[in-house]
Write a protein that holds these residues in place. Structure first.
Motif, PDB file in Angstrom:
ATOM      1  N   MET A   1       7.656   3.603 -12.873  1.00 21.56           N
ATOM      2  CA  MET A   1       8.772   3.608 -11.939  1.00 21.56           C
ATOM      3  C   MET A   1      10.060   3.902 -12.700  1.00 21.56           C
ATOM      4  O   MET A   1      10.499   3.110 -13.531  1.00 21.56           O
ATOM      5  CB  MET A   1       8.866   2.251 -11.230  1.00 21.56           C
ATOM      6  N   LYS A   2      10.663   5.053 -12.434  1.00 22.16           N
ATOM      7  CA  LYS A   2      11.876   5.474 -13.125  1.00 22.16           C
ATOM      8  C   LYS A   2      12.898   5.988 -12.114  1.00 22.16           C
ATOM      9  O   LYS A   2      12.536   6.580 -11.090  1.00 22.16           O
ATOM     10  CB  LYS A   2      11.568   6.572 -14.142  1.00 22.16           C
ATOM     11  N   LEU A   3      14.174   5.785 -12.442  1.00 21.25           N
ATOM     12  CA  LEU A   3      15.241   6.241 -11.558  1.00 21.25           C
ATOM     13  C   LEU A   3      15.214   7.755 -11.374  1.00 21.25           C
ATOM     14  O   LEU A   3      15.472   8.259 -10.277  1.00 21.25           O
ATOM     15  CB  LEU A   3      16.596   5.794 -12.108  1.00 21.25           C
ATOM     16  N   ASN A   4      14.923   8.480 -12.435  1.00 21.29           N
ATOM     17  CA  ASN A   4      14.921   9.937 -12.324  1.00 21.29           C
ATOM     18  C   ASN A   4      13.852  10.443 -11.362  1.00 21.29           C
ATOM     19  O   ASN A   4      13.972  11.547 -10.819  1.00 21.29           O
ATOM     20  CB  ASN A   4      14.754  10.580 -13.706  1.00 21.29           C
ATOM     21  N   ASP A   5      12.799   9.659 -11.152  1.00 28.03           N
ATOM     22  CA  ASP A   5      11.793  10.041 -10.160  1.00 28.03           C
ATOM     23  C   ASP A   5      12.391  10.034  -8.759  1.00 28.03           C
ATOM     24  O   ASP A   5      12.059  10.879  -7.918  1.00 28.03           O
ATOM     25  CB  ASP A   5      10.600   9.088 -10.221  1.00 28.03           C
ATOM     26  N   ILE A   6      13.292   9.087  -8.508  1.00 33.25           N
ATOM     27  CA  ILE A   6      13.977   9.027  -7.213  1.00 33.25           C
ATOM     28  C   ILE A   6      14.873  10.247  -7.046  1.00 33.25           C
ATOM     29  O   ILE A   6      14.937  10.861  -5.981  1.00 33.25           O
ATOM     30  CB  ILE A   6      14.813   7.738  -7.081  1.00 33.25           C
ATOM     31  N   PHE A   7      15.549  10.636  -8.131  1.00 33.85           N
ATOM     32  CA  PHE A   7      16.459  11.781  -8.073  1.00 33.85           C
ATOM     33  C   PHE A   7      15.707  13.085  -7.785  1.00 33.85           C
ATOM     34  O   PHE A   7      16.140  13.894  -6.963  1.00 33.85           O
ATOM     35  CB  PHE A   7      17.225  11.895  -9.395  1.00 33.85           C
ATOM     36  N   THR A   8      14.582  13.279  -8.461  1.00 37.63           N
ATOM     37  CA  THR A   8      13.822  14.522  -8.292  1.00 37.63           C
ATOM     38  C   THR A   8      12.947  14.515  -7.050  1.00 37.63           C
ATOM     39  O   THR A   8      12.482  15.575  -6.599  1.00 37.63           O
ATOM     40  CB  THR A   8      12.923  14.766  -9.512  1.00 37.63           C
ATOM     41  N   GLY A   9      12.715  13.343  -6.494  1.00 39.26           N
ATOM     42  CA  GLY A   9      11.842  13.245  -5.333  1.00 39.26           C
ATOM     43  C   GLY A   9      10.373  13.141  -5.689  1.00 39.26           C
ATOM     44  O   GLY A   9       9.501  13.138  -4.808  1.00 39.26           O
ATOM     45  N   ASN A  10      10.084  13.022  -6.984  1.00 41.20           N
ATOM     46  CA  ASN A  10       8.705  12.959  -7.465  1.00 41.20           C
ATOM     47  C   ASN A  10       8.244  11.501  -7.565  1.00 41.20           C
ATOM     48  O   ASN A  10       8.070  10.954  -8.651  1.00 41.20           O
ATOM     49  CB  ASN A  10       8.591  13.661  -8.819  1.00 41.20           C
ATOM     50  N   TYR A  11       8.095  10.861  -6.397  1.00 36.46           N
ATOM     51  CA  TYR A  11       7.705   9.458  -6.396  1.00 36.46           C
ATOM     52  C   TYR A  11       7.004   9.126  -5.078  1.00 36.46           C
ATOM     53  O   TYR A  11       7.111   9.871  -4.091  1.00 36.46           O
ATOM     54  CB  TYR A  11       8.916   8.555  -6.569  1.00 36.46           C
ATOM     55  N   ASN A  12       6.302   8.025  -5.090  1.00 35.49           N
ATOM     56  CA  ASN A  12       5.648   7.524  -3.889  1.00 35.49           C
ATOM     57  C   ASN A  12       6.455   6.337  -3.370  1.00 35.49           C
ATOM     58  O   ASN A  12       6.489   5.283  -4.005  1.00 35.49           O
ATOM     59  CB  ASN A  12       4.212   7.100  -4.217  1.00 35.49           C
ATOM     60  N   ALA A  13       7.106   6.515  -2.257  1.00 34.22           N
ATOM     61  CA  ALA A  13       7.987   5.467  -1.726  1.00 34.22           C
ATOM     62  C   ALA A  13       7.244   4.157  -1.503  1.00 34.22           C
ATOM     63  O   ALA A  13       7.790   3.072  -1.729  1.00 34.22           O
ATOM     64  CB  ALA A  13       8.629   5.935  -0.421  1.00 34.22           C
ATOM     65  N   ALA A  14       6.011   4.240  -1.109  1.00 35.98           N
ATOM     66  CA  ALA A  14       5.241   3.027  -0.830  1.00 35.98           C
ATOM     67  C   ALA A  14       5.068   2.183  -2.080  1.00 35.98           C
ATOM     68  O   ALA A  14       5.039   0.949  -2.005  1.00 35.98           O
ATOM     69  CB  ALA A  14       3.873   3.401  -0.248  1.00 35.98           C
ATOM     70  N   ASP A  15       4.951   2.847  -3.247  1.00 36.88           N
ATOM     71  CA  ASP A  15       4.803   2.098  -4.500  1.00 36.88           C
ATOM     72  C   ASP A  15       6.040   1.251  -4.775  1.00 36.88           C
ATOM     73  O   ASP A  15       5.932   0.088  -5.198  1.00 36.88           O
ATOM     74  CB  ASP A  15       4.574   3.066  -5.672  1.00 36.88           C
ATOM     75  N   TRP A  16       7.215   1.828  -4.554  1.00 37.04           N
ATOM     76  CA  TRP A  16       8.460   1.103  -4.783  1.00 37.04           C
ATOM     77  C   TRP A  16       8.659   0.018  -3.730  1.00 37.04           C
ATOM     78  O   TRP A  16       8.989  -1.127  -4.052  1.00 37.04           O
ATOM     79  CB  TRP A  16       9.647   2.074  -4.740  1.00 37.04           C
ATOM     80  N   GLU A  17       8.448   0.372  -2.485  1.00 31.84           N
ATOM     81  CA  GLU A  17       8.707  -0.559  -1.398  1.00 31.84           C
ATOM     82  C   GLU A  17       7.730  -1.734  -1.399  1.00 31.84           C
ATOM     83  O   GLU A  17       8.076  -2.838  -0.964  1.00 31.84           O
ATOM     84  CB  GLU A  17       8.663   0.188  -0.072  1.00 31.84           C
ATOM     85  N   SER A  18       6.527  -1.503  -1.930  1.00 29.93           N
ATOM     86  CA  SER A  18       5.561  -2.597  -2.009  1.00 29.93           C
ATOM     87  C   SER A  18       6.025  -3.689  -2.967  1.00 29.93           C
ATOM     88  O   SER A  18       5.581  -4.837  -2.883  1.00 29.93           O
ATOM     89  CB  SER A  18       4.197  -2.071  -2.460  1.00 29.93           C
ATOM     90  N   LYS A  19       6.947  -3.325  -3.871  1.00 29.47           N
ATOM     91  CA  LYS A  19       7.502  -4.297  -4.817  1.00 29.47           C
ATOM     92  C   LYS A  19       8.941  -4.660  -4.453  1.00 29.47           C
ATOM     93  O   LYS A  19       9.712  -5.122  -5.278  1.00 29.47           O
ATOM     94  CB  LYS A  19       7.416  -3.735  -6.235  1.00 29.47           C
TER      95      LYS A  19
END
Length: 528
Positions: A1-19
């Protein structure tokens, strides 16, 4: 989980929101494009308080979908903050709100669209000039501390090449003047009384000198003084934002959040990709804008009149927060506490400050209307001071106490006198002032030496109480008259207002011997 993943859009929102990470609900790239072309807000000072509060409430405003512009941050002092805390993370950060329950809330802040170094030696300066010439710019704001508004003769003598923050800001305002005398609001968000006047004095100091030296025309100074063009509103800000906390770092690491490294710059700024702060916050702003304003009220800011801002500030400083801090810090030092939160588990100290606020100071407070004084104190006592994440110490709060007493207690006493109120209602405020004479002795309740916190008047005031000794009831107490007639320290002559003898009697009890501080505190708190 990295901030730059949020910036680029290369992330799974469910992974972050589950925590339990709250993610931006707006299109980050769209907001950045819109802000670049039509900027509305530049903020000077890229420190932790900015990211935890002004940037965060703008983030909340953006999340409503009712606004589409971010904030551009400009750093005037420590450029490593830009290089190490902003650029590597594409200006994103993680806000961790520290709850009094011992839990945390986590929110990704993406409202900062650009991070610039506010100095002509960097290419960023050209971008700042471009922004200041843009008619869309509505507000510039500051969290640079009260010291940031000062200037000296050497900086004034540098002409149009100053190194202090106010000089740089004035130079940028001159660019806006040259672009057509465009309107703008200059908004301090620093935690100091009448802060708009302080930033105004700084700007005017440079502008007047430059006019005198023939560097700029008189018309520039007229522009700054024209309240249809430039305004300097007041605000009241209140939110504690300590250094990055080790426990927070550990909790984030356990989530799998990787951007949790500490950053210490050469100028000893302590920061991180995350910023931790208390949960409670207040931002009350004088609504005096010449070119529109970002809708920070969508994120919880309160817009009101200058008179109301002043009432809120007075409420905080003389009743609902600052006096409580000072009272518990004086006694906390003598009772060997090193954490404010730990003091709040002490029944005597908790009751001490609670009764000072609700029973002694509250009768003379002016309700500002926008914030309820009773609710404000309730938040202080039940949520803010007991917060285990707040590593604040009574020793820090006790710094410069001689400079604080006239405002934090003297103003309340003056109001009792002016309104002809019953002075017998004052018991624990006098006990606080009596405690100061005991604190100055530098002996804790066990009779062991401790070092009183730094204070410009410390040596002089310690010399007054130097003749006093513990456990000698028949000693000469006349030095107390020399102390408690000092209007510069207490705001009033305590004898003239009828409190001198009462305070003296309390001092004698506090000096009775080992354990007398606890015994006296408990006696009066229980009696009250």
């Amino acid at each position: 989980m990295k901030l730059n993943d949020i910036f680029t859009g290369n992330y799974n929102a469910a992974d972050w929101e589950s925590k339990a990470y709250q993610l931006p609900k707006f299109d980050i790239q769209a907001v950045r494009r819109k802000t670049h072309d039509e900027p509305t807000w530049v903020h000077f000072g890229g420190g932790n308080i900015f990211r935890a509060f002004p940037a965060a409430i703008l983030n909340d405003a953006l999340n409503t979908g009712k606004y589409d512009r971010g904030v551009i941050v400009a750093e005037t002092f420590d450029y490593e903050v830009i290089d190490k805390a902003y650029t590597p993370y594409n200006n994103l950060s993680l806000l961790v709100s520290l709850q009094s329950t011992g839990t945390i809330e986590k929110k990704v802040i993406a409202s900062v669209t650009e991070a610039l170094k506010a100095d002509p030696q960097f290419d960023d300066w050209k971008r700042l000039v471009e922004i200041f010439k843009n008619p869309s710019l509505q507000m510039i704001s500051f969290t640079i501390t009260e010291k940031g508004y000062t200037f000296n003769e050497a900086d004034l003598a540098r002409g149009m090449s100053p190194v202090f923050a106010m000089g740089k800001v004035t130079a940028l305002l001159y660019e806006r003047f040259q672009a057509g005398a465009l309107p703008l609001t200059v908004q301090s968000m620093d935690n100091c009384s009448h802060n708009g006047d302080k930033v105004k004095a700084g700007v005017m100091g440079y502008a007047e000198r430059w006019v005198k030296d023939g560097l700029v025309p008189q018309a520039f100074l007229d522009y700054l003084k024209d309240e249809t063009k430039i305004t300097f509103p007041w605000s009241m800000i209140d939110k504690i934002t300590p250094r990055p906390h080790e426990k927070v770092k550990e909790m984030l690491a356990a989530d799998g959040f990787e951007d949790n490294n500490y950053i210490e710059t050469e100028r000893h700024t302590f920061t991180a990709p995350f910023v931790n702060s208390e949960e409670v916050q207040y931002l009350v702003i004088e609504d005096d804008y010449t070119n529109g304003r970002p809708p920070l009220d969508l994120g919880g800011a309160l817009y009101t009149t200058r008179e109301t801002v002043d009432k809120v500030e007075t409420m905080k400083v003389t009743t609902c927060l600052n006096p409580l801090h000072t009272a518990m810090s004086i006694y906390g030092c003598m009772l060997d506490y090193t954490l404010i939160s730990a003091e709040m588990a002490d029944d005597d100290i908790r009751a001490f400050i609670q009764k000072i606020g609700y029973m002694e100071a509250m009768p003379v407070v002016t309700d500002p209307g926008v914030l309820n004084p009773y609710e404000f104190i309730g938040a202080v006592i039940n949520r803010r001071l007991p917060n285990p994440f707040m590593p604040d110490a009574p020793q820090r709060i006790a710094m410069d106490t001689s400079q604080k007493l006239p405002i934090r207690f003297g103003e309340t006493i003056k109001k009792y006198v002016a309104r002809d109120l019953d002075m017998s209602n004052l018991v624990l405020i006098p006990l606080t002032l009596a405690g100061y004479a005991r604190y100055l002795k530098g002996l804790d309740d066990n009779g062991k030496p401790f070092s009183p916190s730094p204070d410009p008047m410390l040596a002089e005031l310690q010399a007054i109480v130097a003749p006093l000794e513990l456990g000698k009831p028949d000693q000469d107490w006349s030095c107390l008259h020399d102390l408690y007639t000092r209007k510069d320290i207490f705001g009033v002559d305590l004898y003239e207002v009828g409190l001198g003898d009462q305070v003296e009697g309390m001092v004698k009890e506090l000096y009775a011997g080992v354990g007398a501080v606890r015994e006296t505190l408990h006696k009066y708190v229980t009696k009250r």
